[in-house]
Design a protein around this motif. Structure first.
Motif, PDB file in Angstrom:
ATOM      1  N   ARG A   9      52.065  -5.372  83.786  1.00 23.91           N
ATOM      2  CA  ARG A   9      50.851  -5.598  84.582  1.00 23.91           C
ATOM      3  C   ARG A   9      49.678  -6.046  83.718  1.00 23.91           C
ATOM      4  O   ARG A   9      48.835  -6.821  84.148  1.00 23.91           O
ATOM      5  N   HIS A  10      49.620  -5.543  82.461  1.00 25.73           N
ATOM      6  CA  HIS A  10      48.519  -5.886  81.557  1.00 25.73           C
ATOM      7  C   HIS A  10      49.041  -6.890  80.519  1.00 25.73           C
ATOM      8  O   HIS A  10      49.614  -6.499  79.501  1.00 25.73           O
ATOM      9  N   ASN A  11      48.862  -8.132  80.812  1.00 27.74           N
ATOM     10  CA  ASN A  11      49.420  -9.184  79.963  1.00 27.74           C
ATOM     11  C   ASN A  11      48.494  -9.478  78.786  1.00 27.74           C
ATOM     12  O   ASN A  11      47.966 -10.583  78.623  1.00 27.74           O
ATOM     13  N   TRP A  12      48.270  -8.457  77.964  1.00 24.79           N
ATOM     14  CA  TRP A  12      47.387  -8.599  76.816  1.00 24.79           C
ATOM     15  C   TRP A  12      48.021  -9.504  75.765  1.00 24.79           C
ATOM     16  O   TRP A  12      49.243  -9.532  75.584  1.00 24.79           O
ATOM     17  N   LYS A  13      47.181 -10.205  75.050  1.00 25.83           N
ATOM     18  CA  LYS A  13      47.644 -11.046  73.947  1.00 25.83           C
ATOM     19  C   LYS A  13      48.085 -10.157  72.781  1.00 25.83           C
ATOM     20  O   LYS A  13      47.438  -9.160  72.463  1.00 25.83           O
ATOM     21  N   TRP A  29      45.082  -7.723  72.019  1.00 28.19           N
ATOM     22  CA  TRP A  29      43.784  -8.277  72.373  1.00 28.19           C
ATOM     23  C   TRP A  29      43.598  -8.317  73.889  1.00 28.19           C
ATOM     24  O   TRP A  29      44.543  -8.598  74.623  1.00 28.19           O
ATOM     25  N   GLU A  30      42.389  -8.062  74.320  1.00 30.25           N
ATOM     26  CA  GLU A  30      41.980  -8.343  75.687  1.00 30.25           C
ATOM     27  C   GLU A  30      40.863  -9.369  75.608  1.00 30.25           C
ATOM     28  O   GLU A  30      39.799  -9.073  75.054  1.00 30.25           O
ATOM     29  N   ASN A  31      41.132 -10.573  76.138  1.00 27.94           N
ATOM     30  CA  ASN A  31      40.230 -11.703  75.917  1.00 27.94           C
ATOM     31  C   ASN A  31      40.096 -11.910  74.409  1.00 27.94           C
ATOM     32  O   ASN A  31      41.089 -12.083  73.720  1.00 27.94           O
ATOM     33  N   CYS A  91      59.278 -13.811  58.339  1.00 33.10           N
ATOM     34  CA  CYS A  91      59.166 -13.068  59.593  1.00 33.10           C
ATOM     35  C   CYS A  91      57.770 -12.484  59.811  1.00 33.10           C
ATOM     36  O   CYS A  91      57.436 -12.078  60.930  1.00 33.10           O
ATOM     37  N   TRP A  92      56.949 -12.436  58.756  1.00 29.05           N
ATOM     38  CA  TRP A  92      55.595 -11.887  58.914  1.00 29.05           C
ATOM     39  C   TRP A  92      54.519 -12.960  58.839  1.00 29.05           C
ATOM     40  O   TRP A  92      53.358 -12.640  58.631  1.00 29.05           O
ATOM     41  N   LYS A  93      54.898 -14.210  59.030  1.00 34.70           N
ATOM     42  CA  LYS A  93      53.864 -15.237  59.072  1.00 34.70           C
ATOM     43  C   LYS A  93      52.989 -15.001  60.305  1.00 34.70           C
ATOM     44  O   LYS A  93      53.463 -14.508  61.339  1.00 34.70           O
ATOM     45  N   PRO A  94      51.689 -15.289  60.224  1.00 34.80           N
ATOM     46  CA  PRO A  94      50.798 -15.062  61.373  1.00 34.80           C
ATOM     47  C   PRO A  94      51.243 -15.878  62.588  1.00 34.80           C
ATOM     48  O   PRO A  94      51.324 -17.101  62.520  1.00 34.80           O
ATOM     49  N   VAL A  95      51.544 -15.180  63.662  1.00 39.37           N
ATOM     50  CA  VAL A  95      51.966 -15.856  64.892  1.00 39.37           C
ATOM     51  C   VAL A  95      51.394 -15.112  66.098  1.00 39.37           C
ATOM     52  O   VAL A  95      50.964 -13.973  65.996  1.00 39.37           O
ATOM     53  N   VAL A  96      51.433 -15.803  67.225  1.00 42.21           N
ATOM     54  CA  VAL A  96      51.092 -15.183  68.505  1.00 42.21           C
ATOM     55  C   VAL A  96      52.406 -14.815  69.187  1.00 42.21           C
ATOM     56  O   VAL A  96      53.231 -15.693  69.472  1.00 42.21           O
ATOM     57  N   LEU A  97      52.617 -13.520  69.408  1.00 41.88           N
ATOM     58  CA  LEU A  97      53.844 -13.062  70.051  1.00 41.88           C
ATOM     59  C   LEU A  97      53.767 -13.220  71.567  1.00 41.88           C
ATOM     60  O   LEU A  97      54.772 -13.476  72.227  1.00 41.88           O
ATOM     61  N   ARG A  98      52.555 -13.024  72.103  1.00 39.70           N
ATOM     62  CA  ARG A  98      52.381 -13.172  73.546  1.00 39.70           C
ATOM     63  C   ARG A  98      50.961 -13.643  73.811  1.00 39.70           C
ATOM     64  O   ARG A  98      50.004 -13.069  73.319  1.00 39.70           O
ATOM     65  N   GLU A  99      50.851 -14.705  74.567  1.00 40.65           N
ATOM     66  CA  GLU A  99      49.544 -15.266  74.903  1.00 40.65           C
ATOM     67  C   GLU A  99      48.859 -14.400  75.968  1.00 40.65           C
ATOM     68  O   GLU A  99      49.522 -13.902  76.874  1.00 40.65           O
TER      69      GLU A  99
END
Length: 234
Positions: free
Chosen positions: A85-89, A138-140, A226-234
């Motif tokens: 329900r909370h699609n936080w980044k 993150w939220e926003n 495997c620890w390069k900076p990435v976004v796991l979920r937008e």
């Protein structure tokens, strides 16, 4: 044999972990510095620092040890529903400095921080060396939760987590568990059991068994980058 060792700045070696005291549980050594070389040697040996602002540096290897096996994190139905329900980044290594600083602030508010300024700076150096990593929620554009820890071969040594919104640290744990599985880690070291960790599937094993596992897994390699900076979920 139990004996408390006083460390000097001249060597980064530690005594055998079975020399640690029964009371307080796991206290092994006092003193030394927080150099990157010493910290990495500590984690390689199953030892971690834990001390308050006015204390000397204290080094611990408790018995038993709390661990979580990647893929065996307990996610309650309510938490799974909350996560959907909370699609936080969610990100990896986007804000390590902020995460450890927030963890320090949380501990200061609750019980007197053990994440001192010296600890913050020491672990930020480890992060720059590619050994310390963070998961951020993150939220926003606001950081509302996260965790950080140290990578030792196929073991991830969790250090601390924080949240400013309900369940944000648990969402970070879910993300960490999924990332550890994808990156072929075999053990999450959570150090000491507490009700929060127990509710998420942590179990205790003897220090002897932990050290045996660590001695094998610390020599193994994980997925490259495997620890390069990435976004796991937008």
């Amino acid at each position: 044999m139990q004996s408390l060792t006083f460390l000097s700045d001249d060597t980064v070696s530690f005594p055998p972990v079975n020399h640690a005291l029964d009371e307080p549980n796991g206290l092994l050594a006092v003193g030394g510095d927080l150099s990157s070389k010493r910290l990495l040697q500590a984690y390689y040996s199953g030892i971690f620092p834990w001390f308050n602002e006015d204390d000397p540096v204290l080094w611990w290897s408790p018995d038993p040890r709390a661990i979580i096996l990647p893929g065996q994190l307990h996610i309650s139905k309510s938490l799974a529903k909350f996560n959907r329900r909370h699609n936080w980044k969610i990100t990896i290594n986007h804000a390590f400095d902020q995460v450890i600083h927030q963890c320090a602030n949380l501990r200061a508010d609750e019980q007197g921080t053990w994440i001192t300024k010296a600890i913050e700076q020491a672990y930020i150096k480890l992060h720059h060396l590619g050994q310390a990593h963070s998961i951020e929620v993150w939220e926003n554009d606001g950081l509302i939760g996260g965790l950080y820890g140290i990578s030792v071969g196929k073991v991830f040594c969790g250090e601390s987590m924080f949240h400013t919104k309900t369940n944000a640290s648990k969402i970070a744990m879910i993300a960490l568990d999924m990332h550890l599985q994808a990156s072929e880690y075999e053990l999450l070291d959570t150090q000491l059991m507490n009700p929060h960790l127990q509710s998420m599937g942590a179990k205790e094993i003897s220090r002897k068994d932990f050290i045996q596992l660590l001695s094998v897994l610390r020599e193994k390699n994980t997925v490259s980058d495997c620890w390069k900076p990435v976004v796991l979920r937008e």
